[in-house]
Write an enzyme that holds these catalytic residues in place. Sequence first.
Site, PDB file in Angstrom:
ATOM      1  CG  ASN A   1      -0.237   0.005   2.541  1.00 24.84           C
ATOM      2  OD1 ASN A   1       0.924   0.389   2.616  1.00 24.84           O
ATOM      3  ND2 ASN A   1      -0.918  -0.408   3.589  1.00 24.84           N
TER       4      ASN A   1
ATOM      5  CG  ASP B   1      -6.224  -8.424   1.744  1.00 23.20           C
ATOM      6  OD1 ASP B   1      -6.521  -8.393   2.956  1.00 23.20           O
ATOM      7  OD2 ASP B   1      -5.316  -7.735   1.245  1.00 23.20           O
TER       8      ASP B   1
END
Length: 340
Positions: A19, A213
């Site tokens: 991320n 996810d």
Amino acid sequence: MREKTGRKKSRIMGPDDANIAGNVHGGTVLKMIEEAGAIISTRHCNTRPGERCVAALARVERTDFLSPMCIGEVAHVSAEISYTSKHSVEVQVNVESENILNGAKRLTNKATLWYVPLSLNNVHKVLEVPPIQFVGKEQEEEGRRRYEEQKMERMETKERNGDIILPVINPDRQRKEPYTVGYSQSSLIHLVGPSDCTMLGFVHGGVTMKLMDEVAGIVAARHCKTNIVTASVDAINFHEKIKKGSVVTVSGRMTFTSNKSMEIEVFVDVDPFVTDTQERYRAVSAFFTYVSLSPEGRPLPVPQLVVETEEERRRFEEGKGRYLQSKAKRQAKLQPLTQQ
Ligand code: COA
């Protein structure tokens, strides 16, 4: 003797895996875990002469993300077969992250997966698994106990069918109150291509878990608007195959918030356009737990979920039950360590 992979699989983590804060996505780790499990179980199930097969992921036990992995670190994934029943294989997978600048290593995941060998000639035919040799009677008994336990749990937890979440393609978030279920509810739609599939033409379990996810992460980020990470995934059963060419809709909604965690329920619904029966079906569902992190990587309090309907209230209470149960289990595991 336990069956082992000849070598560990290692890969350096890049920006595509993480991320914006540099933490590797839980889905990326789950996909690596599943690949390692699929390789060792397929290899083991083909050690006898006769019909060839591909091992399909049937179940993943509850998995905790023990510590974060970051861009630049090397993920080492090792797998070993720990039990075989007549038609299923239990695989234990460990993931370690290594800082290659100073050699420091941390255990980031320990996962248990169950695979079932399916014939290469007929995808619906389950083959027998060659038995493994155990080091001792005790290991065999322990394995049988785990096998019986998961079998029992599977019977008890029926698939959460019905309850289809309508895809939120153009959410009118301006009209929704922040912190409500509707505000963060999200979906993504994916066309299943050849690179998502096994030799038998159905989706790898790891690909599905990665998509799940991703959606859970979007829900969590929309809710708290901070950097979020996967903390755990509850046990997942893969009852249905997803065929190449199908369109999958992966939807997530928040069910529960504790002080510093969020539980998100994720559904995978399949439109099998390329088969005779074109009815939508639910392939899998699971609960993901996310934590919000400060820029220094410390867990932050999360905004409390605002429940508006009776259904949402019921789901919140059920989520609270799961949260308390898993917290008690974690504490029970820690106690012997703190007493030493
Ligand atoms: N978890 C663990 N083991 C499972 C399981 C599950 N969810 N479902 C079935 N099994 C085991 C059974 O225990 C049995 O082994 P045993 O005889 O040694 O006890 C073996 O699988 C076969 O069971 P059976 O009842 O004959 O088969 P099934 O009709 O239930 O089919 C699958 C089992 C796994 C083949 C089927 O559910 C399937 O195709 N699932 C999807 C697999 C897949 O596509 N994975 C990727 C998803 S994205």
